[in-house]
Write an enzyme that holds these catalytic residues in place. Structure first.
Site, PDB file in Angstrom:
ATOM      1  N   CYS A 185      18.687  40.633  74.343  1.00 51.60           N
ATOM      2  CA  CYS A 185      18.245  41.493  75.435  1.00 51.60           C
ATOM      3  C   CYS A 185      16.736  41.669  75.339  1.00 51.60           C
ATOM      4  CB  CYS A 185      18.946  42.853  75.387  1.00 51.60           C
ATOM      5  SG  CYS A 185      18.609  43.779  73.876  1.00 51.60           S
ATOM      6  N   ASP A 201      -1.343  33.611 100.877  1.00 50.02           N
ATOM      7  CA  ASP A 201      -1.881  32.258 100.983  1.00 50.02           C
ATOM      8  C   ASP A 201      -2.057  31.948 102.472  1.00 50.02           C
ATOM      9  OD1 ASP A 201      -2.444  29.469 100.350  1.00 50.02           O
ATOM     10  OD2 ASP A 201      -0.412  29.071 101.074  1.00 50.02           O
TER      11      ASP A 201
END
Length: 761
Positions: free
Chosen positions: A13, A431
């Protein structure tokens, strides 16, 4: 400072990753340490004069994990979490579900004090229940036991700690009740209840939460694997005047590689023969193909359009552009600032409190009543009702419901962290090419010179499109698509020729048709007053179109000017509305592109963006994101989202707090992102933000439901209200309350199915 890469093992984890990172950081001489849980990799910077590789590895080993050195420069790709591990947790969960159902049925006679005639004898027999519960406790729950042990070794506690203690105490209590009932029975309860079904249910629910969370992991490795497979696997090398196809890994610096039109360039190198148009938009952001000639550098994995090229290899391995992008993506994802889950923060306070109350309960019952058996029952009840199944399910179930609802809205959200951060985003970076714009050239204007020689408007267009149909150039495709939209068919062409950097020509119906740049067409013969006048008029249109950022293509028929075509990468229809809405929500909107400054500023002005970064290479895009994140003087650093669609956007998408990829973009951009907008509709980004807010609200509600049962139930389970609620002092009812809280959490999470986005203009 020396750099060290470590391949890690034994992590289960993100807490494990934090533990390893902290242990490495404590080694004298270590300057920095970053652990990437998804990659199972650590990058360490250290002072060779103060420490060494062995000491760093020993720190990892002491912490209970494994570490093997790797060469960072040549090995950024690590094995992903394999299918075996994924199948393992699925099989454990299935085993837990089957055992839980059987054990719950077997416990019904005890809970209801009824005889069930149809039940097999072994199912409610202590030994039969022990046989069913033991694999669940020690095999299905192995990761919780080891996670708790590793945390305890470092004087820490987490959700694993409470799961291990709760199920362990319940299992031990039931084990004693099976083989030594006199040790835990009392006068009120001569035959102690057994709680094997509680063990199975708690571990199974916890495994379910872990599986839901695990489904959201592994995106980093997917990104890197897709980047690695982007490069062509073979290349044609010229040896002794002949072409030989060899695997790409055998290519060496100095080899001569040949590339044909329409093929992907397999290597980084320098052109030594040939000319061509090369599309580098996916890696540089340039919206149009670039003319490449002898002496020019080319980048591997870009597309060769028009001519044959001979390329001398200048870089291989880790030095290539693609390898640097891979390394950059890995580093930016590893360097992300970790966002601690709210459930973990709650557990940090709750776990020690629950353990302390459980121990105190046993002691007080023993001291004041002398009844150790009753103290044991209440102590186990406290741990059982404290088991964080609902707490562990609170976030994953809401995330699962939110992500599924997102999918119905055209939004793919890959992790809970993405959902949490999307709600807090205050800076969003776009972008240009393929994101705010359509991503391919389209014809916006066409002015033909119509006379008796050239024919009508459609005839001129048909002649031009017929020649362009034989070209591989994107601008040619735009003209062909425009003619097709006018329902014009293509006419056979002879004598086709492409002049690199100038245009194309061919014979159509006996006429020489030439299409190309104004400079090239200007070299042709221009006859008569009308031709000169037409040229001047069209030149005026050219100047106007170019100020609007359009590319202008000239047409000539048999040496006479026949018209001009205006082509551009059009702005998406929803771009202006999306930017306006984002600004109304209080977000700063930024444009980040590899295209030139003039085009970038022109588009930014059109859609309403004030801040522009232009002519930025892929490596620089990640730097711009980092600058936006950490250069602010605000008390809390900006949370930055990046919206992109190309390979060149991958480092920025990976480095942003939330990477948002347009589904019409490249697989690499999608893999590097946290959120994918399946369609090209930018307004879906607004829906994603609204969904994240609804999901975060749902998670907080779940955590409340998960906690309230613990807060109210622990005092009752401890016997604080024994005169009133004495009949509740049994772990089976504590387990029931725990299960009820889990049901409430799951039910509340599924309310997200009713989420609907607000109306967008």
């Amino acid at each position: 400072m020396e750099s060290l890469g470590l391949k890690l093992g034994g992590m289960s984890c993100t807490t494990c990753a934090k533990t390893i990172e902290a242990e490495i950081a404590h080694v004298p001489g270590v300057i920095r340490s970053n652990v990437n849980f998804a990659l199972e990799q650590a990058t360490v910077g250290y002072d060779r004069q103060k420490t060494n590789v062995e000491a760093i590895i020993q720190a990892v080993t002491t912490a209970g994990y494994q570490a093997i050195p790797i060469e960072i420069a040549n090995s950024v790709i690590l094995p992903r979490r394999g299918q075996i591990e994924e199948d393992d947790i699925d099989f454990k969960l299935l085993t837990g579900i089957v055992a839980s159902v059987l054990l719950t049925i077997g416990s019904l006679p005890m809970m209801l004090d009824l005889e069930i005639s149809w039940m097999p004898d072994w199912l409610d027999h202590p030994i039969g229940q022990l046989i069913l519960a033991t694999p669940v406790q020690f095999w299905c729950g192995y990761s919780f036991l080891t996670g708790a042990w590793k945390a305890a070794r470092h004087r820490r506690s987490n959700l694993n700690t409470l799961i291990a203690l709760g199920t362990g105490a319940t299992y031990l209590y039931s084990l004693l009740g099976t083989f030594a009932p006199q040790l835990i029975s009392n006068s009120q309860q001569p035959h102690p209840y057994l709680y094997y079904e509680t063990v199975a249910v708690v571990i199974t629910l916890s495994l379910l939460g872990k599986q839901l969370e695990q489904q959201a992991q592994g995106q980093t490795v997917n990104t890197i694997e897709k980047l690695a497979h982007l490069q062509p696997q073979v290349a044609r090398v010229i040896e002794d005047g002949e072409e030989v196809t060899i695997p790409i890994e055998l290519i060496q610096v100095g080899y001569i590689v040949t590339v044909r039109p329409g093929e992907m360039i397999p290597v980084d190198g320098k052109i030594i023969a040939g000319e061509s148009m090369v599309d580098e938009s996916m890696v540089t952001g340039e919206s149009q193909p670039i003319t490449k000639q002898i002496g020019d550098e080319v980048i591997g994995s870009t597309l060769n359009h028009t001519g044959n090229l001979n390329i001398q290899v200048t870089k291989i391995g880790a030095e290539t552009f693609l390898a640097q992008i891979i390394q950059l993506v890995a580093e930016t994802q590893a360097d992300r600032v970790p966002i601690h889950r709210l459930a973990d923060r709650i557990a940090g306070y709750f776990v020690p409190m629950a353990i302390a109350i459980s121990v105190l309960t046993v002691v007080l019952w023993w001291v004041f009543t002398g009844d150790l058996a009753m103290g044991s029952i209440t102590g186990v009840g406290v741990l059982t009702i404290s088991c964080p199944c609902a707490l562990g399910l609170a976030t994953p179930t809401a995330i699962m419901a939110g992500t599924r609802q997102g999918a119905t809205q055209g939004i793919l959200i890959k992790s809970g962290t993405s959902l949490e951060l999307l709600d807090r985003v205050n800076t969003i970076v776009f972008d240009k090419t393929g994101t705010l714009t359509i991503g391919k050239p389209v014809v916006t204007d066409f002015i033909p010179v119509v006379d008796s020689y050239h024919g009508d408007e459609l005839n001129v267009l048909q002649l031009a499109a017929s020649v362009e149909d034989l070209s591989e150039h994107p601008l040619a495709h735009a003209i062909v698509e425009y003619a097709t939209s006018k329902q014009l068919g293509m006419i056979p062409v002879t004598g086709f020729k492409a002049i690199v950097g100038s245009g194309v020509q061919g014979i159509v119906n006996g006429k020489l048709v030439q299409i190309g740049s104004s400079e090239w067409i200007a070299t042709l013969s221009v006859h008569g007053v009308m031709q000169i006048a037409n040229q001047q008029i069209l030149a005026t249109y050219q100047h106007q179109w170019e100020t609007e950022g359009k590319i202008v293509i000239w047409l000539a028929i048999d040496g006479e000017i026949a018209g001009i075509v205006g082509i551009t990468d059009a702005v998406k229809s929803t771009a202006i509305a999306t930017v306006t809405k984002l600004k109304q929500l209080g977000l700063e909107v930024v444009l980040l592109t590899g295209d030139n400054l003039t085009n970038a500023e022109r588009l930014a002005h059109k859609v309403g963006i004030n801040r522009v970064f232009a002519q930025v290479k892929p490596q620089g895009k990640a730097d711009v994101i980092r600058t936006l994140q950490f250069s602010s003087k605000r008390k809390h650093r900006p949370i930055v989202a990046m919206v992109g669609d190309g390979i060149n956007d991958a480092p920025a998408l990976a480095g942003a707090d939330v990477g948002i990829a347009m589904g019409t973009g490249t697989d690499i951009a999608i893999a590097a992102s946290d959120v994918t907008i399946i369609s090209s509709d930018l307004q879906t980004i607004i829906t994603a933000i609204e969904l994240s807010r609804a999901t975060l609200t749902n998670i907080k509600q779940n955590l409340f439901f998960a906690s309230i049962f613990n807060i109210l139930g622990i005092p009752i389970a401890a016997g604080l209200f024994y005169p009133i609620f004495g009949w509740l002092l049994t772990p089976i009812l504590a387990a029931g309350a725990m299960a009820l809280s889990s049901v409430l959490v799951v039910t509340n999470a599924f309310r997200l199915k009713r989420f609907r986005p607000s109306a967008l203009s």
